[in-house]
Design a protein around this motif. Structure first.
Motif, PDB file in Angstrom:
ATOM      1  N   ASP A   1       0.789  -1.230   0.000  1.00 15.34           N
ATOM      2  CA  ASP A   1       0.000   0.000   0.000  1.00 15.34           C
ATOM      3  C   ASP A   1       0.823   1.284   0.000  1.00 15.34           C
ATOM      4  OD1 ASP A   1      -2.200  -1.561  -0.089  1.00 15.34           O
ATOM      5  OD2 ASP A   1      -3.012  -1.003   1.869  1.00 15.34           O
TER       6      ASP A   1
ATOM      7  N   TYR B   1      -0.653   3.753  -2.677  1.00 15.87           N
ATOM      8  CA  TYR B   1      -1.566   4.723  -2.064  1.00 15.87           C
ATOM      9  C   TYR B   1      -0.767   5.798  -1.335  1.00 15.87           C
ATOM     10  CZ  TYR B   1      -4.784   0.950  -3.101  1.00 15.87           C
ATOM     11  OH  TYR B   1      -5.497  -0.033  -3.748  1.00 15.87           O
TER      12      TYR B   1
ATOM     13  N   VAL C   1      -9.226   6.946  -4.981  1.00 10.47           N
ATOM     14  CA  VAL C   1      -9.602   5.599  -4.607  1.00 10.47           C
ATOM     15  C   VAL C   1     -10.330   5.626  -3.258  1.00 10.47           C
ATOM     16  CG1 VAL C   1      -7.437   5.117  -3.391  1.00 10.47           C
ATOM     17  CG2 VAL C   1      -8.765   3.215  -4.305  1.00 10.47           C
TER      18      VAL C   1
ATOM     19  N   ARG D   1     -10.509   3.425  -0.103  1.00  8.95           N
ATOM     20  CA  ARG D   1      -9.736   2.303   0.433  1.00  8.95           C
ATOM     21  C   ARG D   1     -10.572   1.393   1.321  1.00  8.95           C
ATOM     22  NH1 ARG D   1      -3.911   4.287   2.385  1.00  8.95           N
ATOM     23  NH2 ARG D   1      -3.708   2.016   2.567  1.00  8.95           N
TER      24      ARG D   1
ATOM     25  N   VAL E   1      -4.398   7.270  -5.426  1.00 13.92           N
ATOM     26  CA  VAL E   1      -3.812   6.019  -5.879  1.00 13.92           C
ATOM     27  C   VAL E   1      -2.851   6.355  -7.018  1.00 13.92           C
ATOM     28  CG1 VAL E   1      -5.770   5.553  -7.437  1.00 13.92           C
ATOM     29  CG2 VAL E   1      -4.237   3.687  -6.778  1.00 13.92           C
TER      30      VAL E   1
ATOM     31  N   ASN F   1     -10.452  -0.211  -3.308  1.00 11.20           N
ATOM     32  CA  ASN F   1      -9.413  -1.059  -2.741  1.00 11.20           C
ATOM     33  C   ASN F   1      -9.913  -2.493  -2.624  1.00 11.20           C
ATOM     34  OD1 ASN F   1      -8.134  -2.180   0.041  1.00 11.20           O
ATOM     35  ND2 ASN F   1      -6.667  -0.865  -1.002  1.00 11.20           N
TER      36      ASN F   1
END
Length: 920
Positions: free
Chosen positions: A676, A680, A695, A697, A713, A793
């Motif tokens: 991640d 992210y 995004v 998550r 993202v 996600n």
């Protein structure tokens, strides 16, 4: 402290003191009835037990207090003297101890946290040496009377607490010996494995199954196995002493001294086994000779204490108490493989067994709780002798068989063969030869395994990955056999319990019954439906039972069910109804209230509705069940009266009322890329905007049904060279920041994140959704809508419209109707922690109210009624269904489809599933 060895003369003083206490007990009407301990005094090495033990009866059933004795050479304040006395009291589970050195006497009492001085006596302070002990004998005997009378008074007031023999020799002593020595024996096993790595391989293979089965309190496999070795030895000695009045061969344990070698003891138990059987109790388990000297000394001292108690003169009820307590204690010490609670075993056998005269068997008997319940049920109807001769129990693992044999034994059965044997459940066959030694005369009895009328078992929860190769080979044969006979292909990766009923089919009589406990996990899977369908080819599936009020197994995370089957000819059609019971009472309530238990059992046997506060019952015809499952709901949903689903069948203006959700949406799982921090980015970063998308998550902080993705993202499909040539140094430096990093096990990220036809730092840009729901919802059920199509996600499940011209607002409303909320719950199953287990596949199997059935007016009204729900916070669903705006919306939606009459039913069904999952 001085290391003083007590010579025979000094020993005589200790024996004299014990005799004096016994004289006082005879003269006065005391709670103290006897003093003992002569056999524990003789040695210079550390002992487990006090020099003197006070008993509350002449049979030495009730332990009152231990005394530790020294000569005046040892000060009364000597820390080793004090600690030794307290340690020995702990070993016996006692809360008091006396230390005595003829100069002074001190009484210590444990208050639950620490040992404190309760009273001390110094009247004999003039006794300063060993010569004085003899010279002033009358003085210390006068003091002895004062001390004994004071101890007796504290026993009367309850300040000094006694322990019964069954607790002492099991809970207290077993627990302390194991706890004190498990690391030493574990170390011995590790040392042996350094010399012979086969030892390590054996223990590790055993641990793959054992760690989740019955040793959840240990993380080191060597220490876990060490506990098993110690307990195995303790149970051997205890059982031998318990049966020696009935089996003369077992009296050989009385001739064992405190310096016998392990090899000598193994020979003694082999001899006992050859002459009176109880093989499962006395047999050698792998590497049980690998014990250090200190542990072995404590085990032999345990034997000496048992010998000194003269167990042969104890009445039958007390011997039975010790037998039962030793099993209970052993289960606690080893966390017995999700040991089946006694009340659950009793109910299971009562639900399953119709014919008590024909053979009964538990083929995965573990510690024997179910086998004992079956034996008791038969005994009450046909007497112990016939019950014992028709009750069979087996297990693949030798260790629990030791406990199972003790469990099945009683004073009534000591001289009768107990039909407990070691075998693999997958390999049991009708007619298989089983050898049992007759304990009455030592004769080997040869049995052919008979056809069994009733099988009851708690089937093992062993995942396919952890199965031994031998089991995998048998399972492959079972899968092929089922395929040939039914044209159903079972999953090759199921838990072992999904194959066992088919392995036992030939062993069971036609119309014989099988009651098994399994995990509930198969109730919510496609492979579970195949398992269920295959079962219906071999058996009449009579009933399924599940708890609606707390788990049946407190030491396991899994939820379990009971499956009641009746053998039929393969392929014979199913013509009888199938009943699904939800128990509304906890096991403890069934145990405490015989009315509850009897009502459940009788209702099951008669297949009628129980009292509603005790259990619910829903019954389906075979045809109803098939039709309902064709709507892709889980088998779990059948517990909650899903018959209303049948009413949704039909058309409106040539359109089906409900359609598969995949007719309208592509169902996808959020991106599961890993690492991640790379994909992210958080906080300030210099990545160019064209490589940043939004995004969602997770949905924990989503409070409204419409939301926006709020996290960045990193999406880059360009090579590093292209980035460099484009001057996009922000994205380039971001990639290079992670290029030389490694994961938790030291592998470089470019290697770990490598994917075919993708850069290692690339994430698919196609994984975007219009709507989403949570992977494992708890109390909040909803389909959220993105303002703009967004990334999700891996913790989320997404829905992407197949036609961009669709009415998103209308579809959002229909997705959040009570019909769709029911489906979220109905396509999954509840795990032990109360969370619903669903995934992309289960959501993709849902049905949706067909938007094509609606008129424009109906569409507009649905959207109008949905708007108030859209504009307020998402609520826990029990509260949500009680809201007035929600009720108006759901009732109108169902009315549009001609389904107004199912509103109450669907709500009841959904809440039943929802609440049951929360109550577990």
């Amino acid at each position: 402290m001085n290391n003083i060895t007590i010579n025979p003369n000094e020993r005589s003083w200790a024996i004299d003191l014990i005799s004096s206490i016994n004289q006082l007990a005879n003269i006065h009407n005391l709670k103290i009835k006897k003093a003992g301990g002569e056999s524990t005094i003789l040695t210079g090495k550390q002992r487990m037990f006090p020099d003197v033990i006070l008993f509350g009866d002449t049979d030495q059933i009730e332990f009152l207090q231990g005394w530790e004795l020294k000569m005046p050479d040892t000060l009364i304040t000597d820390s080793e003297f004090v600690n030794d006395a307290q340690r020995k009291a702990n070993n016996l589970g006692l809360n008091s101890t006396i230390i005595w050195n003829f100069t002074s006497v001190v009484l210590y009492i444990f208050d639950g946290e620490k040992w404190t001085v309760k009273k001390s006596w110094n009247e004999t302070s003039h006794i300063r040496n060993r010569v004085d002990v003899a010279m002033y004998q009358d003085d210390w005997k006068k003091l002895l009377e004062k001390v004994v009378l004071q101890v007796d008074e504290f026993l009367t007031t309850g300040e000094i607490i006694s322990q019964r023999i069954d607790r002492v020799v099991t809970d207290s002593l077993m627990a302390n010996i194991i706890e004190n020595n498990k690391e030493n024996v574990g170390r011995k096993l590790k040392e042996a494995s350094n010399v012979n790595r086969v030892v390590e391989a054996y223990i590790k293979q055993w641990w793959e199954i054992a760690q989740s089965e019955y040793l959840n309190d240990e993380i080191d496999p060597f220490i876990a196995y060490a506990k098993m070795i110690i307990l195995n030895w303790l149970n051997k000695f205890l059982f031998a002493h318990l049966i020696k009045s009935y089996q003369l061969q077992a009296r050989d344990v009385d001739i064992i001294s405190d310096d016998e070698t392990i090899e000598d003891i193994i020979k003694i138990f082999d001899k006992i086994t050859n002459e009176c059987d109880f093989y499962a109790i006395f047999c050698k388990i792998a590497y049980n000779e690998l014990i250090d000297n200190e542990t072995w000394s404590e085990i032999l001292e345990y034997n000496l204490l048992l010998k000194s108690m003269n167990i042969e003169i104890i009445d039958q009820q007390n011997i039975q108490d010790i037998l039962e307590q030793s099993v209970a204690s052993s289960k606690r010490l080893i966390k017995g493989q999700y040991t089946t609670p006694e009340i659950l075993s009793e109910i299971l056998c009562n639900l399953t067994m119709l014919n008590v005269e024909k053979p009964f068997m538990d083929c995965c008997c573990g510690t024997g709780t179910i086998a004992k319940a079956g034996l008791n049920l038969k005994k009450d109807k046909i007497g112990m002798e016939k019950a014992l001769s028709t009750t069979w129990a087996s297990d693949k693992d030798n260790f629990p068989l030791q406990l199972a044999t003790i469990t099945m034994s009683s004073i009534e059965t000591i001289n009768k063969p107990v039909l407990v044997f070691n075998d693999n459940v997958l390999a049991l066959k009708y007619g298989k030869k089983i050898s049992i030694i007759n304990p009455e005369d030592g004769e080997v009895l040869e049995y052919n395994l008979p056809k069994i009328e009733t099988i009851c078992s708690n089937l093992p929860f062993i995942a396919f990955e952890r199965l031994e190769n031998e089991d995998k080979e048998i399972i492959e044969e079972i899968i092929e056999k089922v395929k040939v006979e039914t044209r159903i292909t079972l999953s090759k990766r199921g838990d072992i319990y999904t194959y066992i009923p088919f392995a036992l089919y030939d062993l069971l009589n036609i119309k014989g019954r099988m009651g098994v406990i399994t995990s509930n996990s198969w109730l919510g899977t496609d492979s579970g439906k195949l398992f269920y369908e295959a079962l219906s080819k071999y058996f009449y599936i009579r009933q399924l039972h599940i708890s609606g009020n707390k788990k049946w197994f407190n030491n396991a995370d899994v939820i379990t069910i009971i499956l009641i089957l009746e053998k039929k000819e393969i392929g014979q059609p199913n013509i009888d109804n199938i009943s699904f019971f939800i128990w509304r009472k906890q096991l403890a309530e069934f145990s405490e209230n015989i009315t509850y238990k009897n009502n459940l059992i009788q209702s099951s046997l008669l297949d009628i509705n129980p009292e509603p506060e005790i259990s619910s019952r829903v019954t389906y015809t075979p045809e109803e069940q098939i039709e309902i499952l064709n709507y892709n709901v889980s088998i779990n949903s059948l517990f909650h009266d899903a018959r209303w689903l049948l009413k949704t069948k039909g058309k409106i203006a040539s359109e089906d009322k409900v359609v598969p959700i995949q007719d309208v949406f592509e169902v996808l799982r959020g991106s599961r890329r890993g690492w991640d921090p790379l994909f992210y980015p958080e906080g300030n970063h210099s990545i160019e905007d064209e490589y940043i998308r939004k995004v969602l998550r997770n949905a924990k902080n989503v409070n409204r049904l419409e939301t926006e993705a709020n996290s960045d993202v990193f999406c880059c499909s360009k090579s590093k060279l292209e980035l460099r040539e484009s001057g996009h140094h922000g994205a380039l430096s971001w990639i290079e920041k992670f290029e030389n990093e490694v994961n938790g096990i030291g592998k470089p990220l470019p290697e770990v994140l490598s994917r075919n036809n993708m850069y290692w730092y690339e994430i698919k840009t196609s994984e975007t959704a219009d709507f989403f729901t949570m992977m494992n919802p708890d109390k909040r059920f909803f389909f959220g809508k993105f303002t703009n199509r967004s990334f999700i996600n891996q913790r989320l499940i997404g829905l992407k419209l197949k036609e961009n011209t669709s009415d998103k607002f209308l579809l959002h409303a229909l997705l959040n109707s009570v019909f769709s909320m029911y489906y979220i719950e109905a396509v999954g199953f509840g795990r032990g922690l109360g969370v619903l287990d669903i995934n992309k596949t289960s959501i993709a199997s849902m049905f949706l109210l067909n938007p094509k059935c609606l008129s424009e007016s109906q569409k507009n009204n649905i959207k109008r009624l949905f708007l108030p729900i859209l504009e307020r916070d998402i609520l826990d669903y029990e509260e949500e269904l009680s809201m007035e705006d929600r009720a108006k919306f759901d009732k109108y939606v169902l009315k549009c489809y001609g389904l107004s009459d199912i509103y109450t039913e669907i709500k009841k069904s959904f809440l039943s599933m929802h609440k049951m999952r929360q109550n577990i």
